[in-house]
Every structure is written in C-alpha cells, then in structure tokens.
Design a protein around this motif. Structure first.
Motif, PDB file in Angstrom:
ATOM      1  N   LEU A  49      73.186  66.892 -35.449  1.00 21.45           N
ATOM      2  CA  LEU A  49      74.219  67.915 -35.584  1.00 21.45           C
ATOM      3  C   LEU A  49      73.904  69.120 -34.706  1.00 21.45           C
ATOM      4  O   LEU A  49      74.773  69.634 -33.991  1.00 21.45           O
ATOM      5  CB  LEU A  49      74.336  68.356 -37.046  1.00 21.45           C
ATOM      6  CG  LEU A  49      75.245  69.568 -37.298  1.00 21.45           C
ATOM      7  CD1 LEU A  49      76.702  69.221 -36.998  1.00 21.45           C
ATOM      8  CD2 LEU A  49      75.089  70.092 -38.722  1.00 21.45           C
ATOM      9  N   SER A  52      74.643  68.382 -31.120  1.00 24.25           N
ATOM     10  CA  SER A  52      76.071  68.326 -30.812  1.00 24.25           C
ATOM     11  C   SER A  52      76.708  69.708 -30.811  1.00 24.25           C
ATOM     12  O   SER A  52      77.711  69.943 -30.127  1.00 24.25           O
ATOM     13  CB  SER A  52      76.795  67.414 -31.811  1.00 24.25           C
ATOM     14  OG  SER A  52      76.884  68.009 -33.093  1.00 24.25           O
ATOM     15  N   CYS A  53      76.119  70.654 -31.571  1.00 26.67           N
ATOM     16  CA  CYS A  53      76.688  72.001 -31.682  1.00 26.67           C
ATOM     17  C   CYS A  53      76.132  72.979 -30.657  1.00 26.67           C
ATOM     18  O   CYS A  53      76.609  74.113 -30.576  1.00 26.67           O
ATOM     19  CB  CYS A  53      76.446  72.552 -33.076  1.00 26.67           C
ATOM     20  SG  CYS A  53      77.394  71.730 -34.378  1.00 26.67           S
ATOM     21  N   GLU A 348      76.455  73.269 -40.250  1.00 24.28           N
ATOM     22  CA  GLU A 348      77.805  73.059 -39.746  1.00 24.28           C
ATOM     23  C   GLU A 348      78.642  74.330 -39.898  1.00 24.28           C
ATOM     24  O   GLU A 348      79.362  74.736 -38.969  1.00 24.28           O
ATOM     25  CB  GLU A 348      78.474  71.901 -40.477  1.00 24.28           C
ATOM     26  CG  GLU A 348      79.884  71.604 -39.974  1.00 24.28           C
ATOM     27  CD  GLU A 348      80.603  70.595 -40.850  1.00 24.28           C
ATOM     28  OE1 GLU A 348      81.521  69.930 -40.341  1.00 24.28           O
ATOM     29  OE2 GLU A 348      80.256  70.487 -42.036  1.00 24.28           O
ATOM     30  N   ALA A 351      77.534  76.973 -37.443  1.00 27.24           N
ATOM     31  CA  ALA A 351      78.038  76.620 -36.111  1.00 27.24           C
ATOM     32  C   ALA A 351      79.514  76.987 -35.985  1.00 27.24           C
ATOM     33  O   ALA A 351      79.952  77.551 -34.972  1.00 27.24           O
ATOM     34  CB  ALA A 351      77.819  75.134 -35.850  1.00 27.24           C
ATOM     35  N   ASP A 352      80.271  76.684 -37.011  1.00 31.61           N
ATOM     36  CA  ASP A 352      81.708  77.005 -36.980  1.00 31.61           C
ATOM     37  C   ASP A 352      81.929  78.522 -36.941  1.00 31.61           C
ATOM     38  O   ASP A 352      82.829  79.017 -36.251  1.00 31.61           O
ATOM     39  CB  ASP A 352      82.414  76.411 -38.200  1.00 31.61           C
ATOM     40  CG  ASP A 352      82.548  74.896 -38.125  1.00 31.61           C
ATOM     41  OD1 ASP A 352      82.351  74.332 -37.022  1.00 31.61           O
ATOM     42  OD2 ASP A 352      82.836  74.276 -39.166  1.00 31.61           O
ATOM     43  N   LEU A 356      80.722  77.416 -32.273  1.00 37.20           N
ATOM     44  CA  LEU A 356      79.979  76.424 -31.506  1.00 37.20           C
ATOM     45  C   LEU A 356      80.742  75.108 -31.532  1.00 37.20           C
ATOM     46  O   LEU A 356      81.519  74.841 -32.449  1.00 37.20           O
ATOM     47  CB  LEU A 356      78.578  76.214 -32.094  1.00 37.20           C
ATOM     48  CG  LEU A 356      77.697  77.452 -32.274  1.00 37.20           C
ATOM     49  CD1 LEU A 356      76.289  77.010 -32.674  1.00 37.20           C
ATOM     50  CD2 LEU A 356      77.629  78.300 -31.034  1.00 37.20           C
ATOM     51  N   GLY A 358      81.048  70.769 -31.621  1.00 34.33           N
ATOM     52  CA  GLY A 358      80.368  69.718 -32.372  1.00 34.33           C
ATOM     53  C   GLY A 358      80.793  69.621 -33.817  1.00 34.33           C
ATOM     54  O   GLY A 358      81.618  70.361 -34.324  1.00 34.33           O
ATOM     55  N   GLY A 359      80.131  68.710 -34.523  1.00 31.73           N
ATOM     56  CA  GLY A 359      80.456  68.471 -35.925  1.00 31.73           C
ATOM     57  C   GLY A 359      79.372  67.640 -36.571  1.00 31.73           C
ATOM     58  O   GLY A 359      78.341  67.338 -35.974  1.00 31.73           O
TER      59      GLY A 359
END
Length: 363
Positions: A49, A52-53, A348, A351-352, A356, A358-359
C-alpha cells in the motif's frame, strides 16, 4: 553507490499535499488472538500500500522478547518485503548495533542490497531494543554499557566492512563482507543513525550522516535532539546539509471515537511493558474494560498526548503542526492498533488526506 547517489537515496520527495516525504515505521505488532504470521502478512500489505501511494520508505524496527512485536529479525523481514515490492525503499529502523558483530550486519545488508539494488537503508541504534537480561543473552555478556560506549568504534568498523577499505596491516584487511565491493563495483546501503536522546544526534551531525529520531516514544527530547544534530552537522561526501526524520505515532479512523478506542490498546500495551508484563496487543474491548490505577492513567494520558489520532483531517493537521514545530525533513508514521486491518486502513486514510495516489492492496 557513489556519494552523490547516496544523498539522492536519502532525500525523499513530498507527494500530493504532504509538507515533506511520508514513510512507514513498522513494528510488526501482534494482537491478542492473532499470530506472528498474521502480523507479517499485514506488513506485506502495508508495504505494498505504501509503495502504491508514494510513501518514500518502509522501515522495520528491531525488538526482542516482546510477545506483541514480531520484528526481532529485521533483515529477514526486509528480504520478505523486498520480494513483494518493487520501488519503495526498505530499511531498518533500526538494527541495534551493539547486539551484533559489525561483519554480520555488513553481510546481511550486503545481501539485502543484492536482492533489492538501490533501495535499502541501514538504520543503526545503540540501545538493546529490549530489557537488560535479554540484551545479555543476545550479546553473551553482562557488560551492556560497554557495547553502547563502543558504538562509534563499532560504527567505524561496520562502515569499513561495507566499503571494503580496511588499511593495509589492519587485522581485518583481508576479510571481506560478501556480498560487497570485493566482488566488483556495487552499491551499498546508506547508513543512518537513530536515537532518542542527544548521543546519536551529535554523532550523526559530526559524521555528516542522516538522522532519525524516535519522537513516538521520546517526544520531550525531539526538538533538543534535532537542534543538536543540526548544530553539530558537518557536510560530508554523503550529505551537504542535515536530513532529519522523526518517527511519529499516528492513527486515522473514519470516526474520532473509534480512533480513541483503537489507540487505547497501544497505551495499555505500553503500561504492561513498563510494569514488566509484556504481552500481545490487547483488543479494544479489553483496553476499554481495563481499570487503570491513578498512576497508570497519568502515564496513559501522557502517552496518548503524543499519539496523533482522530479523523483523517485531524491527523493531517496534527502531522502538519508537528512538522512545522520540529522542522523534520521527513515524517515516518507508525500506526499502532490491535488489528492489521485498522493499521492498513489508517495508512490509506492518511494517504487520502494528503491526496496521495494508490489504494489498498491485499496479499
């Protein structure tokens, strides 16, 4: 890896709306009712994760004889994470140098560099990462202070093994850390110093090395240690200016009350550890039902005051404020909760909050 490239590997790039690069500090925590296998699977999920972020790095900390922490062998875990990721930097936050022979560490991290070229960090600490009795069992000696006092000499020896440059006539001049430079031109992991007080801060500054401070359990010392690091800093072939990372405990949930419920599990775990009763990370229900003594409650309140928790917006604000207050060049986030899903969800949400990419990626 030449010196310029080492500097590039050290410095991260802020992504999205984050003020500085964001990274992950992974304690591989084991919750009550869970297993070490579960915890290690969660670590893979978090690393994927984070990659990806756009998180810059994922570090694993060395601890021993703690039932709630499954990170006694960082090099082994990092090899596993390397097999499940492609780009994110991986490293130790840190390897406790007095617990190991420098040659062994050079061999382990030379192997990691060969497995994941150009994305391995070697973070080093001088504490045992455990209690005194366990440290004595690890080191086969009761003279624990001797190892900490010898840290600069051990660091110098380790660096020479990594660079394969003992001078002629030295007792180790014909000994080579393999994989390593003796096999031909090759990269080597950048060395970081870690600390929770001023010793490693000053040493990192004098040597011109990057420095990581354990704000998540030594918050009162953060600003003084970073000031000492910056004041002591001498430009080196690796860094022309200080670069400081701080570890910060942060947990984001969709609901503020749920965040408080989750972080209380870590607080209870710390109470038990500090009173000689280490165990698996308790469930939220167990933490909610626990009757803290007045002294324990005082500790919990103090501990949680340095854990940034709440909704994603609240956590983002808390991280932003901390970065401004300390001037940290990078924030390394550790998300402590009973369950792996809650830890993964927190990264997550953070990141949101910082926009950023990704997920969630499940293994």
């Amino acid at each position: 890896m030449d010196d310029a490239k080492q500097g590039d590997a050290i410095r991260g790039t802020a992504i999205g709306t984050a003020p500085v690069p964001l990274s992950v500090l992974d304690l591989v925590t084991v919750g009550s009712g869970r297993t070490a296998t579960d915890a290690l699977r969660t670590s893979v999920d978090i690393a994927r994760l984070a990659e990806s972020c756009g998180f810059h790095r994922h570090w694993v900390a060395e601890h021993h004889s703690m039932p709630g922490v499954a990170s006694s062998s960082p090099a082994v875990i990092l090899a596993h994470l390397a097999a499940h990721t492609e780009r994110i930097r991986l490293g130790s936050g840190g390897v406790m140098l007095p617990n190991h022979a420098p040659l062994v560490i050079a061999e382990q991290f030379g192997t990691l560099e060969a497995l994941a070229p150009g994305r391995v960090d070697l973070g080093l600490g001088r504490a045992p990462g455990t209690d005194g009795a366990t440290a004595a069992a690890l080191r086969r000696t009761d003279r624990l202070n001797e190892g900490a006092d010898d840290f600069p000499q051990q660091l110098a020896e380790l660096t020479r093994f990594l660079d394969d440059d003992f001078p002629d006539g030295h007792a180790y001049a014909r000994i080579h850390a393999v994989p390593g430079p003796v096999q031909g031109p090759s990269a080597r992991p950048p060395v970081w110093l870690l600390g929770s007080s001023g010793f490693s801060a000053r040493l990192a500054g004098v040597l011109g090395l990057p420095f990581a401070f354990a704000h998540h359990f030594s918050a009162q010392n953060t600003v003084p240690a970073l000031d000492l690091y910056r004041d002591s800093f001498r430009p080196s072939g690796i860094l022309d200016a200080p670069y400081a990372v701080i570890g910060v405990s942060a947990l984001a949930c969709d609901d503020e009350k749920e965040a408080r419920r989750q972080v209380l599990t870590g607080a209870l775990s710390m109470v038990r550890l500090r009173t000689g009763r280490p165990g698996l990370i308790p469930t939220p229900e167990e933490a909610a039902a626990y009757e803290f003594s007045s002294m324990e409650q005082e500790f919990v309140d103090s501990w949680l005051s340095n854990v940034i928790h709440g909704t994603p917006d609240a956590v983002r604000t808390g991280l932003d404020d901390l970065q401004k207050r300390t001037g940290a060049d990078e924030l390394m986030i550790t998300a402590n909760a009973h369950g792996g899903d809650e830890r993964l969800r927190s990264y997550e949400l953070i990141a949101d909050a910082y926009e950023l990419p990704g997920g969630v990626v499940h293994s």
